[in-house]
Design a protein around this motif. Sequence first.
Motif, PDB file in Angstrom:
ATOM      1  N   GLY A 194       0.816  -1.208   0.000  1.00 38.21           N
ATOM      2  CA  GLY A 194       0.000   0.000   0.000  1.00 38.21           C
ATOM      3  C   GLY A 194       0.849   1.257   0.000  1.00 38.21           C
ATOM      4  O   GLY A 194       0.564   2.223  -0.722  1.00 38.21           O
ATOM      5  N   GLU A 195       1.888   1.276   0.813  1.00 37.11           N
ATOM      6  CA  GLU A 195       2.769   2.447   0.868  1.00 37.11           C
ATOM      7  C   GLU A 195       3.478   2.679  -0.459  1.00 37.11           C
ATOM      8  O   GLU A 195       3.641   3.825  -0.901  1.00 37.11           O
ATOM      9  N   TYR A 196       3.904   1.592  -1.081  1.00 33.91           N
ATOM     10  CA  TYR A 196       4.597   1.732  -2.368  1.00 33.91           C
ATOM     11  C   TYR A 196       3.661   2.312  -3.426  1.00 33.91           C
ATOM     12  O   TYR A 196       4.061   3.182  -4.219  1.00 33.91           O
ATOM     13  N   LEU A 197       2.408   1.861  -3.431  1.00 36.73           N
ATOM     14  CA  LEU A 197       1.432   2.376  -4.391  1.00 36.73           C
ATOM     15  C   LEU A 197       1.235   3.876  -4.188  1.00 36.73           C
ATOM     16  O   LEU A 197       1.208   4.650  -5.163  1.00 36.73           O
ATOM     17  N   ILE A 198       1.136   4.305  -2.944  1.00 34.10           N
ATOM     18  CA  ILE A 198       0.985   5.735  -2.657  1.00 34.10           C
ATOM     19  C   ILE A 198       2.212   6.512  -3.125  1.00 34.10           C
ATOM     20  O   ILE A 198       2.092   7.579  -3.741  1.00 34.10           O
ATOM     21  N   GLU A 199       3.391   5.988  -2.847  1.00 33.16           N
ATOM     22  CA  GLU A 199       4.634   6.650  -3.258  1.00 33.16           C
ATOM     23  C   GLU A 199       4.693   6.825  -4.777  1.00 33.16           C
ATOM     24  O   GLU A 199       5.096   7.886  -5.277  1.00 33.16           O
ATOM     25  N   GLN A 200       4.300   5.795  -5.504  1.00 34.86           N
ATOM     26  CA  GLN A 200       4.380   5.864  -6.957  1.00 34.86           C
ATOM     27  C   GLN A 200       3.326   6.799  -7.547  1.00 34.86           C
ATOM     28  O   GLN A 200       3.583   7.488  -8.536  1.00 34.86           O
ATOM     29  N   LEU A 201       2.152   6.833  -6.948  1.00 33.48           N
ATOM     30  CA  LEU A 201       1.143   7.806  -7.387  1.00 33.48           C
ATOM     31  C   LEU A 201       1.685   9.222  -7.229  1.00 33.48           C
ATOM     32  O   LEU A 201       1.599  10.058  -8.142  1.00 33.48           O
ATOM     33  N   HIS A 202       2.251   9.488  -6.060  1.00 35.14           N
ATOM     34  CA  HIS A 202       2.812  10.815  -5.791  1.00 35.14           C
ATOM     35  C   HIS A 202       3.952  11.138  -6.749  1.00 35.14           C
ATOM     36  O   HIS A 202       4.069  12.271  -7.253  1.00 35.14           O
ATOM     37  N   ALA A 203       4.791  10.156  -7.022  1.00 31.10           N
ATOM     38  CA  ALA A 203       5.926  10.373  -7.921  1.00 31.10           C
ATOM     39  C   ALA A 203       5.473  10.756  -9.323  1.00 31.10           C
ATOM     40  O   ALA A 203       6.194  11.442 -10.050  1.00 31.10           O
ATOM     41  N   HIS A 204       4.273  10.344  -9.694  1.00 31.81           N
ATOM     42  CA  HIS A 204       3.748  10.659 -11.024  1.00 31.81           C
ATOM     43  C   HIS A 204       2.777  11.838 -10.997  1.00 31.81           C
ATOM     44  O   HIS A 204       2.007  12.026 -11.951  1.00 31.81           O
ATOM     45  N   GLY A 205       2.807  12.615  -9.926  1.00 27.16           N
ATOM     46  CA  GLY A 205       2.054  13.865  -9.912  1.00 27.16           C
ATOM     47  C   GLY A 205       0.679  13.821  -9.298  1.00 27.16           C
ATOM     48  O   GLY A 205      -0.062  14.807  -9.355  1.00 27.16           O
ATOM     49  N   VAL A 206       0.293  12.707  -8.685  1.00 25.53           N
ATOM     50  CA  VAL A 206      -1.024  12.607  -8.064  1.00 25.53           C
ATOM     51  C   VAL A 206      -0.943  13.131  -6.634  1.00 25.53           C
ATOM     52  O   VAL A 206      -0.231  12.557  -5.807  1.00 25.53           O
ATOM     53  N   GLY A 207      -1.660  14.188  -6.348  1.00 22.40           N
ATOM     54  CA  GLY A 207      -1.683  14.750  -5.004  1.00 22.40           C
ATOM     55  C   GLY A 207      -2.997  14.525  -4.292  1.00 22.40           C
ATOM     56  O   GLY A 207      -3.106  14.776  -3.090  1.00 22.40           O
ATOM     57  N   HIS A 208      -4.024  14.073  -5.041  1.00 20.54           N
ATOM     58  CA  HIS A 208      -5.354  13.825  -4.470  1.00 20.54           C
ATOM     59  C   HIS A 208      -5.905  12.524  -5.017  1.00 20.54           C
ATOM     60  O   HIS A 208      -5.752  12.231  -6.211  1.00 20.54           O
ATOM     61  N   VAL A 209      -6.544  11.750  -4.163  1.00 22.69           N
ATOM     62  CA  VAL A 209      -7.215  10.520  -4.572  1.00 22.69           C
ATOM     63  C   VAL A 209      -8.682  10.661  -4.207  1.00 22.69           C
ATOM     64  O   VAL A 209      -9.017  10.988  -3.059  1.00 22.69           O
ATOM     65  N   PHE A 210      -9.576  10.417  -5.157  1.00 26.22           N
ATOM     66  CA  PHE A 210     -11.011  10.588  -4.949  1.00 26.22           C
ATOM     67  C   PHE A 210     -11.666   9.228  -4.706  1.00 26.22           C
ATOM     68  O   PHE A 210     -11.237   8.219  -5.269  1.00 26.22           O
ATOM     69  N   GLY A 211     -12.698   9.212  -3.886  1.00 20.57           N
ATOM     70  CA  GLY A 211     -13.369   7.942  -3.690  1.00 20.57           C
ATOM     71  C   GLY A 211     -14.284   7.900  -2.494  1.00 20.57           C
ATOM     72  O   GLY A 211     -14.586   8.916  -1.855  1.00 20.57           O
ATOM     73  N   ILE A 212     -14.728   6.676  -2.186  1.00 15.80           N
ATOM     74  CA  ILE A 212     -15.609   6.380  -1.053  1.00 15.80           C
ATOM     75  C   ILE A 212     -15.113   5.096  -0.408  1.00 15.80           C
ATOM     76  O   ILE A 212     -14.827   4.112  -1.111  1.00 15.80           O
ATOM     77  N   PRO A 213     -14.988   5.059   0.909  1.00 16.17           N
ATOM     78  CA  PRO A 213     -14.453   3.870   1.579  1.00 16.17           C
ATOM     79  C   PRO A 213     -15.465   2.722   1.647  1.00 16.17           C
ATOM     80  O   PRO A 213     -16.658   2.906   1.441  1.00 16.17           O
ATOM     81  N   GLY A 214     -14.961   1.551   1.917  1.00 18.12           N
ATOM     82  CA  GLY A 214     -15.767   0.364   2.150  1.00 18.12           C
ATOM     83  C   GLY A 214     -14.892  -0.639   2.865  1.00 18.12           C
ATOM     84  O   GLY A 214     -13.658  -0.499   2.892  1.00 18.12           O
ATOM     85  N   ASP A 215     -15.464  -1.658   3.447  1.00 14.69           N
ATOM     86  CA  ASP A 215     -14.692  -2.518   4.344  1.00 14.69           C
ATOM     87  C   ASP A 215     -13.493  -3.179   3.666  1.00 14.69           C
ATOM     88  O   ASP A 215     -12.442  -3.352   4.285  1.00 14.69           O
ATOM     89  N   TYR A 216     -13.606  -3.525   2.378  1.00 12.64           N
ATOM     90  CA  TYR A 216     -12.494  -4.200   1.720  1.00 12.64           C
ATOM     91  C   TYR A 216     -11.315  -3.268   1.422  1.00 12.64           C
ATOM     92  O   TYR A 216     -10.231  -3.733   1.060  1.00 12.64           O
ATOM     93  N   VAL A 217     -11.517  -1.961   1.573  1.00  9.51           N
ATOM     94  CA  VAL A 217     -10.448  -1.023   1.241  1.00  9.51           C
ATOM     95  C   VAL A 217     -10.086  -0.124   2.429  1.00  9.51           C
ATOM     96  O   VAL A 217      -9.289   0.800   2.295  1.00  9.51           O
ATOM     97  N   LEU A 218     -10.634  -0.413   3.592  1.00 10.84           N
ATOM     98  CA  LEU A 218     -10.406   0.461   4.752  1.00 10.84           C
ATOM     99  C   LEU A 218      -8.937   0.503   5.167  1.00 10.84           C
ATOM    100  O   LEU A 218      -8.434   1.548   5.589  1.00 10.84           O
TER     101      LEU A 218
END
Length: 552
Positions: free
Chosen positions: A8-32
């Motif tokens: 999970g941390e690596y995915l966040i790091e790579q999103l940020h490295a490619h210019g993503v500063g915001h992630v949009f969505g809605i939570p649910g138990d499988y992704v909490l």
Amino acid sequence: MKKAISIGEYLIEQLHAHGVGHVFGIPGDYVLGFYDQLAKSKLVTMVNTCDEQGAGFAADAYARMRGLGAVCITYCVGGLKVANATAGAYAEKSPVVVISGAPGMNEREKNPLLHHKVKEFDTQKKVFEQITVASTVLSDAQTAFQEIDRVLHAALRYKRPVYIELPRDMVFKTGIQYYRPEEIHEQSDTETLRAALAEAEAMINKAKKPVWLADVEVHRFGLQDVLMKLVHKTNIPVATTVLGKSVIGEQHSFYLGVYEGALGRDDVRRYVEGSDCVVMLGAFLTDINLGIYTAQLDPMRTIYANSEKLSIRYHTYENVRFKDFMRGLLKLRLRRRKLGKIPTPPPIGSFRAKAGNTPVTVKRLYQRINDFLGENMMVVADVGDALFGATDLFIRHRTEFLAPAYYASMGFAVPAGIGAQMANRKLRPLVLVGDGAFQMTGMELSTAARYGLNPIVILLNNFGYGTERHMQDGAYNDVLLWHYSKLPEVLGAGKGFLVKTEGELDKALEEAKKCEHTFCLLDVQLDPADRSPALQRLAERLALGVSSARVV
């Protein structure tokens, strides 16, 4: 030696490295679990929307502005709701990363009937395989990092969405670091590229009245500067398609306007269709781009280049990358011409509100909006007359006009305005949306209020699906009349205006301009039979029997 980090941390790091500063969505138990990582991260900000489709549209607009967007939802009940927005991003080449939580790998043994499951555990992935350019399930810690890199590279390479499924028992597992060689970028075939450029050079130099026709891929692949240099080098004027509107600023002396067959201004249509060399750059030959197939472009006078095809007249060149072709054009010995008389956008500053109780018409509404647009504003248009009318608006800078001008999904504009402003807080979105589309996603204004955004939403209230009425009318085109201007009272935020006359429109826009701390919603009530000049032009041309396009 790099520290061990979780998947999970690596995915966040790579999103940020490619210019993503915001992630949009809605939570649910499988992704909490992953949501908790996002919430604690200092690299990205989680933006909770009212609905998954709204999150998808917001991420799409964000991607169009920043080069990559991301939406994060739970398994199936969230993922399948974001499928429509993902399909639109695929159709219009917007690189969105869809991250879906999922049941853990250990929960899938013996194929149990877990909540949210549709058919098989891979059903959702199979759906997204049809509307993304790459997909993966991060089911193995040894390959997870490589898979993340692979799909993100595909999103950036092809400018289309990708799908990452993250089982909840894999989020905190430590991934395996590996040596990443420099990315291998596909290369054009040298001889084929040389031959294509030679034919293009000869055709352009021989032409008496060439024209550039720029579309959305010029923006998606970051080639606006190349286009501008081409125009300045050659003095060849440039038009855009409706999907590519604002790929360059429209204040330049060499800018013709939007070409869209009979939907567009007649002077622009005559100039482009009268050209003996139309160089179509990054273009999509969609029905809307072609004015519902009223465009008349002779293939013998056309150079057609995008990321999927290169053809010059009737010659097709394989294995030539769009970037290489455009940059190659800049190196050619293209002769510089004298910029002759060309069509120009209508003047700004011509609107004066009529006295008394003069009702607002669609034509006059857009004239007033044109005067109202400022340097710090961008336009986000929904489909229908919100889009058709907006094609005549004057957009001052690059990428300040967003619309689903090919996939044409209703409900895009309000959440897209949120994504666009998150991508660039210096710009204030002016959102154009019909009442039918607003009833689908308009409650995302709650998200705007929650995150301190201040879009100005102009609701074209013609009491139903106005564009469809002009195709075939019936009670099915009616919608329930909401008291839209009262919505701020429900949300406890924002400012609402009921607009019926030109004077009320003038006053509401001036108050909205001053109200910078929250959103403003203008309920502009229009005659159901009224339509924009663009829609009127199309109707007139179709009445003359111009119903099929001649194109590449």
